[in-house]
Design a protein around this motif. Structure first.
Motif, short mmCIF file in Angstrom:
data_model
loop_
_atom_site.label_atom_id
_atom_site.label_comp_id
_atom_site.label_asym_id
_atom_site.label_seq_id
_atom_site.Cartn_x
_atom_site.Cartn_y
_atom_site.Cartn_z
N GLY A 188 0.82 -1.21 0.00
CA GLY A 188 0.00 0.00 0.00
C GLY A 188 0.85 1.26 0.00
O GLY A 188 0.56 2.22 -0.72
N GLU A 189 1.92 1.26 0.81
CA GLU A 189 2.78 2.44 0.88
C GLU A 189 3.52 2.66 -0.44
O GLU A 189 3.67 3.79 -0.89
CB GLU A 189 3.78 2.28 2.03
CG GLU A 189 4.61 3.51 2.30
CD GLU A 189 3.79 4.70 2.78
OE1 GLU A 189 4.16 5.84 2.43
OE2 GLU A 189 2.78 4.49 3.48
N TYR A 190 3.98 1.57 -1.05
CA TYR A 190 4.68 1.71 -2.33
C TYR A 190 3.73 2.26 -3.40
O TYR A 190 4.11 3.14 -4.19
CB TYR A 190 5.25 0.37 -2.80
CG TYR A 190 5.93 0.47 -4.14
CD1 TYR A 190 7.15 1.13 -4.27
CD2 TYR A 190 5.33 -0.06 -5.28
CE1 TYR A 190 7.77 1.25 -5.50
CE2 TYR A 190 5.94 0.07 -6.52
CZ TYR A 190 7.17 0.72 -6.63
OH TYR A 190 7.77 0.85 -7.85
N ALA A 191 2.49 1.75 -3.41
CA ALA A 191 1.52 2.26 -4.38
C ALA A 191 1.24 3.74 -4.14
O ALA A 191 1.10 4.53 -5.09
CB ALA A 191 0.21 1.47 -4.28
N ASP A 192 1.20 4.15 -2.87
CA ASP A 192 0.97 5.54 -2.52
C ASP A 192 2.06 6.43 -3.13
O ASP A 192 1.78 7.49 -3.71
CB ASP A 192 0.96 5.68 -1.00
CG ASP A 192 0.53 7.07 -0.54
OD1 ASP A 192 -0.19 7.75 -1.29
OD2 ASP A 192 0.92 7.47 0.58
N VAL A 193 3.31 5.99 -3.01
CA VAL A 193 4.43 6.76 -3.57
C VAL A 193 4.42 6.69 -5.10
O VAL A 193 4.62 7.69 -5.79
CB VAL A 193 5.77 6.23 -3.02
CG1 VAL A 193 6.94 6.97 -3.68
CG2 VAL A 193 5.84 6.41 -1.51
#
Length: 367
Positions: A188-193
């Motif tokens: 989720g965090e990678y997709a956010d970035v």
């Protein structure tokens, strides 16, 4: 993180949350003392990092302990000491996981504030004695410190779970749950970035999936499943999975709304930070489909965004209907979570009461 969780707190023996707080204090003290006299700067670094960890609201530990308390039902007061010890240690482990994520998140987002106060990245002078004056060097050192301390906290969270005095199959289940939560959160965090990179073109469904992954796994699902596993409680896993997804998505959507439209003094966040970072939140995704997008797009990711430009961007998010659309989605997810609580109540009324308290806490959240 949850602005109002008084009802949730009433479902937990007060001494248990105090015990979690004491163990976190002892954890920080141990790191400070271990390095004091060996490397004074590292000792001060742990002290500064510890103040951030010690200032948390213990929401995730509270959910874990409330789940266990509800699962044990009438036997809560007569539970054996070994089980209570395991629950407390698991609660500390989850808070260490949360602390690590916050440190790493601040590096990713280039944030120097947390809850309205300078975070580890913003307090380099406090652990270096002000000996570093070059701004770029301070940024580099602050980021390195946050990553490294976060790494230790992640390792210590795993170590605490690995050392629990529980049956082998329970320990393996807990470690698997922890690994799964980490995996989903990282995705989720990678997709956010990734979605904030110029040229990215995520759909609203992709943004909502990202929002759920960032939060649901370790904020809602992990503490609940830990509490159930440590008490040996069977529960309707399919309904619980859907519940945690709905509530995790609601939590993140509320985070997005509060970050932009909330009271900065309560939220403890610059209302323009998401815009300045170019984050592709649900608010931005909805605006992209409107005639207001050409005005908003140039402001996203503008590192030197002024307060006036930030105010214009927020106004565009309002007038485009994005705020209302995200609020509608948030309300829908809260209603769905409440429906699932009623379904779970058929099999486990006490557990459902605890889950209902979590829904209420998120619905009333203001920071």
């Amino acid at each position: 993180m949850l602005g109002s969780h008084q009802r949730l707190a009433t479902l937990i023996p007060a001494e248990q949350l105090r015990a979690v707080r004491q163990r976190i204090d002892a954890y920080i003290d141990a790191h400070v003392l271990r390095t004091d006299g060996v490397d004074r700067q590292v000792s001060l670094l742990w002290k500064v990092a510890g103040e951030g960890l010690q200032g948390g609201k213990l929401v995730r530990p509270a959910i874990l302990l409330a789940t266990a308390h509800a699962a044990r039902g009438s036997e809560s007061h007569s539970a054996d000491e070994a089980q209570t010890e395991a629950l407390l240690e698991a609660a500390v482990a989850i808070e260490l996981l949360h602390g690590a994520f916050l440190l790493h998140d601040d590096v990713i987002d280039h944030d120097v504030l947390r809850r309205g106060e300078p975070n580890l990245l913003g307090r380099v002078d406090d652990f270096t004695g002000g000996e570093i004056t070059d701004p770029q060097a301070k940024v580099r050192l602050g980021q390195a410190a946050a990553i490294l301390i976060g790494d230790v906290m992640l390792a210590d969270a795993h170590q605490r779970i690995g050392r629990l005095r529980v049956e082998h199959h329970v320990r393996i289940e807990l470690l698997d749950l922890l690994s799964e939560a980490l995996t989903h959160s990282v995705e989720g965090e990678y997709a956010d970035v990734r979605y904030a990179v110029p040229g990215a073109d995520p759909s609203i469904d992709q943004v909502l999936a990202m929002s759920a992954s960032k939060t649901a796994a370790y904020t809602i699902s992990l503490p609940i499943l830990f509490g159930l596993a440590l008490t040996g409680t069977a529960a309707p896993r399919a309904q619980l999975s859907e519940f945690t997804h709905a509530l995790g998505l609601a939590f993140q959507l509320q985070d997005d709304l509060l970050g932009v439209f909330g009271n900065p003094d309560e939220v403890g966040k610059d209302p323009f930070s998401d815009i300045r970072e170019g984050k592709f939140t649900a608010l931005v995704a909805h605006t992209r489909a409107t005639a207001f997008w050409p005005e908003l797009a140039p402001l996203l990711g503008c590192a030197d965004l002024t307060s006036q430009q930030g105010a214009v961007a927020i106004d565009l998010l309002e007038r485009s209907g994005a705020r209302a659309a995200v609020q509608d989605e948030l309300d829908h997810q809260l209603v769905r979570a409440a429906e699932l609580v009623r379904e779970i109540a058929v099999a486990n009324p006490a557990l459902a009461d605890m889950l209902d308290a979590v829904v209420t806490a998120i619905a009333e959240r203001r920071s």
